[in-house]
Design an enzyme around this catalytic site. Structure first.
Site, PDB file in Angstrom:
ATOM      1  N   TYR A 166      33.632  34.033  29.986  1.00  0.00           N
ATOM      2  CA  TYR A 166      32.926  33.186  30.939  1.00  0.00           C
ATOM      3  C   TYR A 166      32.146  34.026  31.937  1.00  0.00           C
ATOM      4  CZ  TYR A 166      36.256  34.162  34.743  1.00  0.00           C
ATOM      5  OH  TYR A 166      36.986  34.770  35.729  1.00  0.00           O
ATOM      6  N   LYS A 171      35.515  39.752  30.531  1.00  0.00           N
ATOM      7  CA  LYS A 171      35.671  38.571  31.386  1.00  0.00           C
ATOM      8  C   LYS A 171      36.140  37.385  30.544  1.00  0.00           C
ATOM      9  CE  LYS A 171      33.457  36.482  35.425  1.00  0.00           C
ATOM     10  NZ  LYS A 171      34.612  36.616  36.294  1.00  0.00           N
ATOM     11  N   GLU A 185      42.388  45.309  41.641  1.00  0.00           N
ATOM     12  CA  GLU A 185      41.363  44.367  42.119  1.00  0.00           C
ATOM     13  C   GLU A 185      42.054  43.093  42.561  1.00  0.00           C
ATOM     14  OE1 GLU A 185      38.759  43.057  38.930  1.00  0.00           O
ATOM     15  OE2 GLU A 185      40.420  43.053  37.502  1.00  0.00           O
ATOM     16  N   LEU A 226      37.585  44.456  36.360  1.00  0.00           N
ATOM     17  CA  LEU A 226      36.327  43.917  35.857  1.00  0.00           C
ATOM     18  C   LEU A 226      35.190  44.577  36.654  1.00  0.00           C
ATOM     19  CD1 LEU A 226      35.001  41.569  34.103  1.00  0.00           C
ATOM     20  CD2 LEU A 226      34.828  40.360  36.283  1.00  0.00           C
TER      21      LEU A 226
HETATM   22  N1  PDD Z   1      35.591  36.075  39.187  1.00  0.00           N
HETATM   23  N2  PDD Z   1      37.498  40.753  39.222  1.00  0.00           N
HETATM   24  C1  PDD Z   1      37.974  39.610  38.711  1.00  0.00           C
HETATM   25  C2  PDD Z   1      39.323  39.591  38.098  1.00  0.00           C
HETATM   26  C3  PDD Z   1      37.190  38.449  38.785  1.00  0.00           C
HETATM   27  O1  PDD Z   1      37.654  37.313  38.257  1.00  0.00           O
HETATM   28  C4  PDD Z   1      35.920  38.495  39.413  1.00  0.00           C
HETATM   29  C5  PDD Z   1      35.040  37.294  39.531  1.00  0.00           C
HETATM   30  C6  PDD Z   1      35.470  39.715  39.929  1.00  0.00           C
HETATM   31  C7  PDD Z   1      34.124  39.861  40.587  1.00  0.00           C
HETATM   32  O2  PDD Z   1      33.074  39.771  39.668  1.00  0.00           O
HETATM   33  P1  PDD Z   1      31.625  39.256  40.098  1.00  0.00           P
HETATM   34  O3  PDD Z   1      31.221  40.049  41.279  1.00  0.00           O
HETATM   35  O4  PDD Z   1      30.784  39.526  38.925  1.00  0.00           O
HETATM   36  O5  PDD Z   1      31.760  37.794  40.427  1.00  0.00           O
HETATM   37  C8  PDD Z   1      36.281  40.834  39.804  1.00  0.00           C
HETATM   38  C9  PDD Z   1      34.872  34.848  39.154  1.00  0.00           C
HETATM   39  C10 PDD Z   1      33.960  34.652  40.308  1.00  0.00           C
HETATM   40  C11 PDD Z   1      35.846  33.712  38.943  1.00  0.00           C
HETATM   41  O6  PDD Z   1      36.712  33.881  38.107  1.00  0.00           O
HETATM   42  O7  PDD Z   1      35.726  32.672  39.591  1.00  0.00           O
END
Ligand code: PDD
Length: 286
Positions: free
Chosen positions: A33, A149, A182, A207
């Site tokens: 996703y 992801k 994270e 991620l």
């Molecule tokens: N999640 N790490 C994890 C585990 C995440 O699920 C996310 C983002 C990030 C940050 O990634 P980005 O900057 O590309 O949004 C890091 C999304 C927003 C979610 O699951 O809702």
């Protein structure tokens, strides 16, 4: 106005939107996703999100459901049909529908594609950012491929719920060696005693957040010093500032870790300025 979802080729009202119970996303979380910010009706960092989507699909050998061009069209159309000005765009690709059997389905099984968009109150998000959030720490018990992801997020779900129950906004995962990996749905950062931005390298254990990449670029362009290296909770507790990044949070100041305030317990100046300036460095669509 009823919300509209794009589901496997059709735009349908949300209440009628449905996928098959044999969809492998539902059965196995065999799916990936993306979440993008929508700002003033425009998609933020679409190119980078679609690049990461392609990588996630490649790592799992899931074929692309549609061409990048067609996907871009569907994303914009979903934003348009939902009349989202400020909000979030969600897209999920699954390995498709097949009788439940762990190994991959027959070649030619069509991947599933769902896209939704919803509005969010930007002023409310700004109020949260002005106060900053608390985080708790939890053991990182996830699988090794968190660089992909995928929708297999139950460990993240439990971590975020634990945070909520503790009155915190996010949970930081801690690896076996005691380093922060994270957040449950964000990347973790600190500003060290020396004023250096510190965040874990994206090679292992996290991620590679798009927001993280953009903040790195913004910081570099502003002449700020960045160190991509792991940090411990003890270092975070002694830091000048801490914050998280994600498409849903932009740059969100962290003011407390496991109940202990960071510095004076208020959002730090660097976190605030990176939040204010984030969209200078982001790519904003048409
Ligand atoms: N999640 N790490 C994890 C585990 C995440 O699920 C996310 C983002 C990030 C940050 O990634 P980005 O900057 O590309 O949004 C890091 C999304 C927003 C979610 O699951 O809702």
């Amino acid at each position: 106005m009823s919300r509209i979802a794009f589901v496997n080729g059709r735009y349908v009202p949300l209440r009628e939107a449905a996928v098959h119970i044999d969809d492998r996303g539902y059965q196995f979380a065999d799916a990936v996703y993306e979440v993008c910010e929508v700002r003033e009706g425009r998609i933020v960092d679409e190119r980078r999100h679609l690049q990461r989507l392609a990588r996630s699909l490649g790592e799992l050998s899931i074929p692309s459901p549609v061409s990048p061009r067609a996907l871009g069209f569907v994303l914009r159309e979903t934003v348009r049909q939902n009349r989202v000005r400020d909000g979030l765009l969600y897209l999920q690709v699954t390995r498709g529908v097949a009788r439940r059997e762990h190994a991959f389905p027959p070649v030619g099984t069509r991947p599933g594609l769902v896209v939704t968009a919803r509005a969010r109150d930007r002023a409310k998000a700004e109020r949260v950012a002005e106060a900053g959030i608390a985080v708790i720490t939890v053991a990182d018990n996830r699988w090794e491929r968190v660089d992909i992801k995928t929708t297999a997020l139950v460990a993240n779900v439990l971590a975020r719920q634990a945070a909520r129950e503790a009155g915190a906004g996010e949970a930081w995962f801690i690896d076996d060696a005691g380093f922060v990996t994270e957040g449950a749905a964000s990347n973790a950062w600190i500003v060290s005693r020396e004023g250096v931005l510190v965040t874990r390298p994206a090679e292992r254990g996290i991620l590679r957040g798009i927001t993280r990449t953009v903040v790195c670029e913004l910081a570099a362009a502003s002449g700020l010093k960045i160190e991509e290296r792991p940090f411990r909770v003890s270092e975070a507790l002694a830091a000048r500032e801490a914050f998280i990044t994600a498409a849903t949070q932009i740059v969100m100041p962290v003011v407390k870790i496991d109940g202990t305030p960071i510095a004076d317990g208020k959002p730090g100046p660097l976190s605030r300025s990176l939040r204010a300036r984030f969209h200078e460095a982001a790519e904003i669509g048409d």
